[in-house]
Design a protein around this motif. Structure first.
Motif, PDB file in Angstrom:
ATOM      1  N   TYR A  90      50.457   5.373 -10.909  1.00 38.51           N
ATOM      2  CA  TYR A  90      49.531   4.250 -10.760  1.00 38.51           C
ATOM      3  C   TYR A  90      50.086   3.267  -9.739  1.00 38.51           C
ATOM      4  O   TYR A  90      51.287   3.275  -9.418  1.00 38.51           O
ATOM      5  CB  TYR A  90      49.287   3.541 -12.096  1.00 38.51           C
ATOM      6  N   LEU A  91      49.200   2.426  -9.217  1.00 36.93           N
ATOM      7  CA  LEU A  91      49.567   1.357  -8.287  1.00 36.93           C
ATOM      8  C   LEU A  91      49.635   0.047  -9.052  1.00 36.93           C
ATOM      9  O   LEU A  91      48.875  -0.176 -10.001  1.00 36.93           O
ATOM     10  CB  LEU A  91      48.540   1.247  -7.161  1.00 36.93           C
ATOM     11  N   GLU A  92      50.524  -0.848  -8.611  1.00 35.35           N
ATOM     12  CA  GLU A  92      50.708  -2.114  -9.307  1.00 35.35           C
ATOM     13  C   GLU A  92      50.893  -3.239  -8.297  1.00 35.35           C
ATOM     14  O   GLU A  92      51.699  -3.124  -7.370  1.00 35.35           O
ATOM     15  CB  GLU A  92      51.928  -2.015 -10.224  1.00 35.35           C
ATOM     16  N   LEU A  93      50.126  -4.330  -8.477  1.00 33.79           N
ATOM     17  CA  LEU A  93      50.297  -5.523  -7.654  1.00 33.79           C
ATOM     18  C   LEU A  93      51.462  -6.331  -8.208  1.00 33.79           C
ATOM     19  O   LEU A  93      51.549  -6.555  -9.417  1.00 33.79           O
ATOM     20  CB  LEU A  93      49.014  -6.361  -7.637  1.00 33.79           C
ATOM     21  N   THR A  94      52.339  -6.788  -7.336  1.00 30.12           N
ATOM     22  CA  THR A  94      53.546  -7.480  -7.783  1.00 30.12           C
ATOM     23  C   THR A  94      53.760  -8.783  -7.010  1.00 30.12           C
ATOM     24  O   THR A  94      53.121  -9.027  -5.989  1.00 30.12           O
ATOM     25  CB  THR A  94      54.788  -6.586  -7.589  1.00 30.12           C
ATOM     26  N   GLU A  95      54.669  -9.593  -7.527  1.00 25.90           N
ATOM     27  CA  GLU A  95      55.204 -10.785  -6.855  1.00 25.90           C
ATOM     28  C   GLU A  95      54.268 -11.978  -6.832  1.00 25.90           C
ATOM     29  O   GLU A  95      54.682 -13.091  -6.525  1.00 25.90           O
ATOM     30  CB  GLU A  95      55.634 -10.463  -5.407  1.00 25.90           C
ATOM     31  N   SER A  96      52.974 -11.781  -7.120  1.00 22.85           N
ATOM     32  CA  SER A  96      52.045 -12.913  -7.085  1.00 22.85           C
ATOM     33  C   SER A  96      50.807 -12.584  -7.899  1.00 22.85           C
ATOM     34  O   SER A  96      50.372 -11.434  -7.949  1.00 22.85           O
ATOM     35  CB  SER A  96      51.658 -13.255  -5.641  1.00 22.85           C
ATOM     36  N   ASP A 101      48.199 -12.334  -1.746  1.00 17.89           N
ATOM     37  CA  ASP A 101      49.614 -12.568  -1.456  1.00 17.89           C
ATOM     38  C   ASP A 101      50.528 -11.557  -2.149  1.00 17.89           C
ATOM     39  O   ASP A 101      51.745 -11.576  -1.934  1.00 17.89           O
ATOM     40  CB  ASP A 101      50.029 -13.986  -1.883  1.00 17.89           C
ATOM     41  N   ALA A 102      49.950 -10.702  -2.978  1.00 19.48           N
ATOM     42  CA  ALA A 102      50.765  -9.810  -3.799  1.00 19.48           C
ATOM     43  C   ALA A 102      51.304  -8.631  -2.990  1.00 19.48           C
ATOM     44  O   ALA A 102      50.746  -8.224  -1.974  1.00 19.48           O
ATOM     45  CB  ALA A 102      49.938  -9.288  -4.973  1.00 19.48           C
ATOM     46  N   GLY A 103      52.423  -8.091  -3.480  1.00 19.05           N
ATOM     47  CA  GLY A 103      52.958  -6.861  -2.930  1.00 19.05           C
ATOM     48  C   GLY A 103      52.402  -5.666  -3.685  1.00 19.05           C
ATOM     49  O   GLY A 103      51.669  -5.817  -4.665  1.00 19.05           O
ATOM     50  N   LEU A 104      52.736  -4.471  -3.230  1.00 16.21           N
ATOM     51  CA  LEU A 104      52.224  -3.255  -3.848  1.00 16.21           C
ATOM     52  C   LEU A 104      53.394  -2.359  -4.231  1.00 16.21           C
ATOM     53  O   LEU A 104      54.275  -2.088  -3.412  1.00 16.21           O
ATOM     54  CB  LEU A 104      51.298  -2.506  -2.877  1.00 16.21           C
ATOM     55  N   GLU A 105      53.395  -1.913  -5.480  1.00 19.31           N
ATOM     56  CA  GLU A 105      54.438  -1.019  -5.953  1.00 19.31           C
ATOM     57  C   GLU A 105      53.803   0.272  -6.452  1.00 19.31           C
ATOM     58  O   GLU A 105      52.761   0.249  -7.127  1.00 19.31           O
ATOM     59  CB  GLU A 105      55.249  -1.675  -7.068  1.00 19.31           C
ATOM     60  N   ILE A 106      54.416   1.391  -6.096  1.00 21.81           N
ATOM     61  CA  ILE A 106      53.920   2.702  -6.501  1.00 21.81           C
ATOM     62  C   ILE A 106      54.812   3.227  -7.616  1.00 21.81           C
ATOM     63  O   ILE A 106      56.008   3.421  -7.421  1.00 21.81           O
ATOM     64  CB  ILE A 106      53.919   3.686  -5.317  1.00 21.81           C
TER      65      ILE A 106
END
Length: 219
Positions: A90-96, A101-106
Protein backbone atom coordinates in the motif's frame (compact mmCIF):
# COMPACT_ATOMS: atom_id res chain seq x y z
CA UNK A 1 4.50 97.81 23.88
CA UNK A 2 7.14 98.60 21.27
CA UNK A 3 9.11 95.41 21.96
CA UNK A 4 6.01 93.25 21.51
CA UNK A 5 5.19 95.03 18.27
CA UNK A 6 8.70 94.38 16.94
CA UNK A 7 8.51 90.72 17.96
CA UNK A 8 5.20 90.29 16.13
CA UNK A 9 6.65 91.94 13.02
CA UNK A 10 9.61 89.54 13.07
CA UNK A 11 7.28 86.54 13.45
CA UNK A 12 5.16 87.80 10.56
CA UNK A 13 8.23 88.14 8.37
CA UNK A 14 9.27 84.61 9.28
CA UNK A 15 5.91 83.35 8.02
CA UNK A 16 6.88 84.54 4.56
CA UNK A 17 4.63 85.66 1.80
CA UNK A 18 0.96 84.73 1.80
CA UNK A 19 0.25 81.69 -0.45
CA UNK A 20 -2.77 82.73 -2.47
CA UNK A 21 -3.07 79.18 -3.93
CA UNK A 22 -3.17 77.48 -0.55
CA UNK A 23 -6.87 76.65 -0.84
CA UNK A 24 -6.42 75.25 -4.36
CA UNK A 25 -3.37 73.23 -3.29
CA UNK A 26 -5.36 71.85 -0.36
CA UNK A 27 -8.10 70.72 -2.74
CA UNK A 28 -5.50 69.08 -5.03
CA UNK A 29 -3.91 67.30 -2.07
CA UNK A 30 -7.32 66.14 -0.87
CA UNK A 31 -8.09 64.85 -4.39
CA UNK A 32 -4.79 62.96 -4.52
CA UNK A 33 -5.46 61.58 -1.05
CA UNK A 34 -8.89 60.37 -2.18
CA UNK A 35 -7.35 58.65 -5.22
CA UNK A 36 -4.71 57.01 -3.02
CA UNK A 37 -7.35 55.80 -0.56
CA UNK A 38 -9.43 54.35 -3.42
CA UNK A 39 -6.37 52.63 -4.89
CA UNK A 40 -5.50 51.19 -1.48
CA UNK A 41 -9.05 49.85 -1.06
CA UNK A 42 -8.98 48.36 -4.57
CA UNK A 43 -5.60 46.75 -3.82
CA UNK A 44 -6.87 45.32 -0.53
CA UNK A 45 -9.93 43.95 -2.33
CA UNK A 46 -7.70 42.39 -5.01
CA UNK A 47 -5.57 40.79 -2.27
CA UNK A 48 -8.72 39.37 -0.65
CA UNK A 49 -9.86 37.93 -4.00
CA UNK A 50 -6.39 36.49 -4.63
CA UNK A 51 -6.24 34.88 -1.18
CA UNK A 52 -9.70 33.39 -1.74
CA UNK A 53 -8.64 32.07 -5.15
CA UNK A 54 -5.51 30.52 -3.62
CA UNK A 55 -7.60 28.96 -0.86
CA UNK A 56 -10.09 27.57 -3.40
CA UNK A 57 -7.26 26.18 -5.56
CA UNK A 58 -5.61 24.55 -2.56
CA UNK A 59 -8.92 23.03 -1.47
CA UNK A 60 -9.58 21.73 -4.99
CA UNK A 61 -5.98 20.53 -5.26
CA UNK A 62 -6.24 18.62 -1.97
CA UNK A 63 -9.49 16.99 -3.08
CA UNK A 64 -8.05 15.96 -6.45
CA UNK A 65 -4.82 14.81 -4.85
CA UNK A 66 -6.64 12.56 -2.39
CA UNK A 67 -8.91 11.22 -5.13
CA UNK A 68 -5.93 10.41 -7.37
CA UNK A 69 -4.01 8.95 -4.43
CA UNK A 70 -6.89 6.64 -3.51
CA UNK A 71 -7.26 5.49 -7.13
CA UNK A 72 -3.53 4.84 -7.59
CA UNK A 73 -3.31 3.13 -4.21
CA UNK A 74 -6.20 0.82 -5.08
CA UNK A 75 -4.62 -0.18 -8.41
CA UNK A 76 -1.22 -0.52 -6.76
CA UNK A 77 -2.52 -2.98 -4.16
CA UNK A 78 -4.09 -5.19 -6.83
CA UNK A 79 -1.16 -5.01 -9.26
CA UNK A 80 1.33 -5.85 -6.53
CA UNK A 81 -0.56 -9.06 -5.78
CA UNK A 82 -0.74 -9.87 -9.51
CA UNK A 83 2.97 -9.27 -10.19
CA UNK A 84 4.16 -11.02 -7.03
CA UNK A 85 1.59 -13.79 -7.10
CA UNK A 86 0.49 -12.79 -3.60
CA UNK A 87 1.61 -10.58 -0.75
CA UNK A 88 0.35 -7.14 0.18
CA UNK A 89 1.35 -3.51 -0.43
CA UNK A 90 0.00 0.00 0.00
CA UNK A 91 0.94 3.67 -0.37
CA UNK A 92 1.06 6.00 2.61
CA UNK A 93 1.16 9.80 2.88
CA UNK A 94 3.70 10.90 5.48
CA UNK A 95 5.24 13.93 7.21
CA UNK A 96 2.17 16.18 6.92
CA UNK A 97 -1.60 16.12 7.30
CA UNK A 98 -1.83 18.33 4.21
CA UNK A 99 -1.68 16.06 1.13
CA UNK A 100 -0.11 18.89 -0.88
CA UNK A 101 2.88 18.95 1.48
CA UNK A 102 3.01 15.26 2.39
CA UNK A 103 5.65 12.76 1.35
CA UNK A 104 4.94 9.32 -0.09
CA UNK A 105 6.05 6.03 1.40
CA UNK A 106 5.73 2.63 -0.26
CA UNK A 107 5.08 -0.27 2.08
CA UNK A 108 5.28 -3.79 0.72
CA UNK A 109 5.09 -7.36 1.92
CA UNK A 110 6.13 -9.90 -0.75
CA UNK A 111 4.82 -13.44 -0.20
CA UNK A 112 6.38 -14.89 2.95
CA UNK A 113 7.89 -11.60 4.14
CA UNK A 114 6.82 -9.02 6.70
CA UNK A 115 5.51 -5.58 5.78
CA UNK A 116 8.41 -3.16 5.31
CA UNK A 117 9.57 -0.02 3.54
CA UNK A 118 10.53 -0.27 -0.12
CA UNK A 119 14.18 0.49 0.68
CA UNK A 120 14.48 -2.72 2.71
CA UNK A 121 13.45 -5.03 -0.14
CA UNK A 122 15.85 -6.85 -2.44
CA UNK A 123 16.72 -5.41 -5.85
CA UNK A 124 14.29 -7.64 -7.71
CA UNK A 125 11.50 -6.96 -5.21
CA UNK A 126 12.11 -3.22 -5.46
CA UNK A 127 11.95 -3.37 -9.25
CA UNK A 128 8.69 -5.33 -9.26
CA UNK A 129 7.15 -3.06 -6.61
CA UNK A 130 8.16 0.03 -8.60
CA UNK A 131 6.61 -1.51 -11.72
CA UNK A 132 3.40 -2.08 -9.77
CA UNK A 133 3.32 1.62 -8.94
CA UNK A 134 4.14 2.70 -12.51
CA UNK A 135 1.39 0.50 -13.93
CA UNK A 136 -1.01 1.74 -11.24
CA UNK A 137 -0.41 5.34 -12.36
CA UNK A 138 -0.96 4.37 -15.99
CA UNK A 139 -4.19 2.57 -15.10
CA UNK A 140 -5.42 5.65 -13.23
CA UNK A 141 -4.45 8.10 -15.98
CA UNK A 142 -3.50 6.26 -19.18
CA UNK A 143 -0.76 7.75 -21.35
CA UNK A 144 -0.38 6.94 -25.07
CA UNK A 145 3.21 5.75 -24.65
CA UNK A 146 5.46 4.32 -21.95
CA UNK A 147 9.22 3.66 -22.21
CA UNK A 148 10.73 0.94 -20.00
CA UNK A 149 14.51 0.66 -19.96
CA UNK A 150 15.91 -2.68 -18.73
CA UNK A 151 13.31 -2.89 -15.96
CA UNK A 152 13.31 -6.70 -16.20
CA UNK A 153 17.07 -7.01 -15.60
CA UNK A 154 16.79 -7.84 -11.86
CA UNK A 155 13.78 -10.17 -12.28
CA UNK A 156 13.83 -13.95 -12.28
CA UNK A 157 11.98 -15.92 -14.99
CA UNK A 158 8.73 -16.27 -13.03
CA UNK A 159 8.52 -12.55 -12.26
CA UNK A 160 9.59 -11.66 -15.79
CA UNK A 161 6.69 -13.74 -17.09
CA UNK A 162 4.22 -11.89 -14.83
CA UNK A 163 5.71 -8.56 -15.88
CA UNK A 164 5.44 -9.47 -19.58
CA UNK A 165 1.84 -10.57 -19.17
CA UNK A 166 1.02 -7.27 -17.44
CA UNK A 167 2.61 -5.22 -20.25
CA UNK A 168 0.73 -7.27 -22.84
CA UNK A 169 -2.54 -6.78 -20.94
CA UNK A 170 -2.08 -3.00 -20.68
CA UNK A 171 -0.87 -2.53 -24.27
CA UNK A 172 -4.46 -2.04 -25.43
CA UNK A 173 -4.48 1.52 -24.03
CA UNK A 174 -0.76 2.32 -23.91
CA UNK A 175 2.00 1.62 -26.41
CA UNK A 176 4.99 0.21 -24.57
CA UNK A 177 8.52 0.70 -25.86
CA UNK A 178 10.96 -1.37 -23.84
CA UNK A 179 14.67 -2.06 -23.92
CA UNK A 180 15.52 -5.61 -22.90
CA UNK A 181 17.95 -8.48 -23.31
CA UNK A 182 15.54 -10.97 -21.78
CA UNK A 183 14.15 -13.55 -24.22
CA UNK A 184 10.92 -13.92 -22.22
CA UNK A 185 10.23 -10.19 -22.55
CA UNK A 186 11.20 -10.09 -26.21
CA UNK A 187 8.92 -13.03 -27.03
CA UNK A 188 5.82 -11.03 -26.15
CA UNK A 189 6.79 -8.01 -28.30
CA UNK A 190 4.91 -7.20 -31.50
CA UNK A 191 7.88 -5.48 -33.07
CA UNK A 192 11.59 -5.94 -32.39
CA UNK A 193 14.42 -3.56 -33.21
CA UNK A 194 18.09 -4.26 -32.62
CA UNK A 195 21.63 -3.49 -33.71
CA UNK A 196 23.85 -5.95 -35.55
CA UNK A 197 27.46 -5.75 -36.73
CA UNK A 198 27.85 -7.93 -39.83
CA UNK A 199 31.02 -6.07 -40.70
CA UNK A 200 33.63 -5.18 -38.14
CA UNK A 201 33.07 -1.64 -36.94
CA UNK A 202 29.87 -1.17 -38.98
CA UNK A 203 26.58 -1.20 -37.06
CA UNK A 204 23.20 -1.76 -38.71
CA UNK A 205 19.71 -1.33 -37.35
CA UNK A 206 17.56 -4.43 -37.81
CA UNK A 207 13.79 -4.49 -37.31
CA UNK A 208 11.39 -7.43 -37.26
CA UNK A 209 7.61 -7.50 -37.30
CA UNK A 210 7.10 -10.50 -35.02
CA UNK A 211 3.56 -11.30 -36.15
CA UNK A 212 4.55 -11.14 -39.83
CA UNK A 213 7.59 -13.30 -39.14
CA UNK A 214 5.36 -15.92 -37.50
CA UNK A 215 3.10 -15.92 -40.55
CA UNK A 216 6.10 -16.50 -42.81
CA UNK A 217 7.31 -19.30 -40.55
CA UNK A 218 3.91 -21.02 -40.62
CA UNK A 219 3.77 -20.69 -44.42
Amino acid sequence: SYQKLERLKIERERLGAVNLRAEEELEEINTQLGVSVNEREELEEAIRHLNKAISDLNREGRARMLKAFDAVNSHFKNLFITLFGGGEAYLELTESDDPLDAGLEIMASPPGKKMQNLGLLSGGEQALTALSLIFAVFMTNPSPICVLDEVDAPLDDANTMRYSEMVSRMSGKTQFVFISHNKITMEMADYLMGVTMQEAGVSRMVSVDVNQALEFAEA
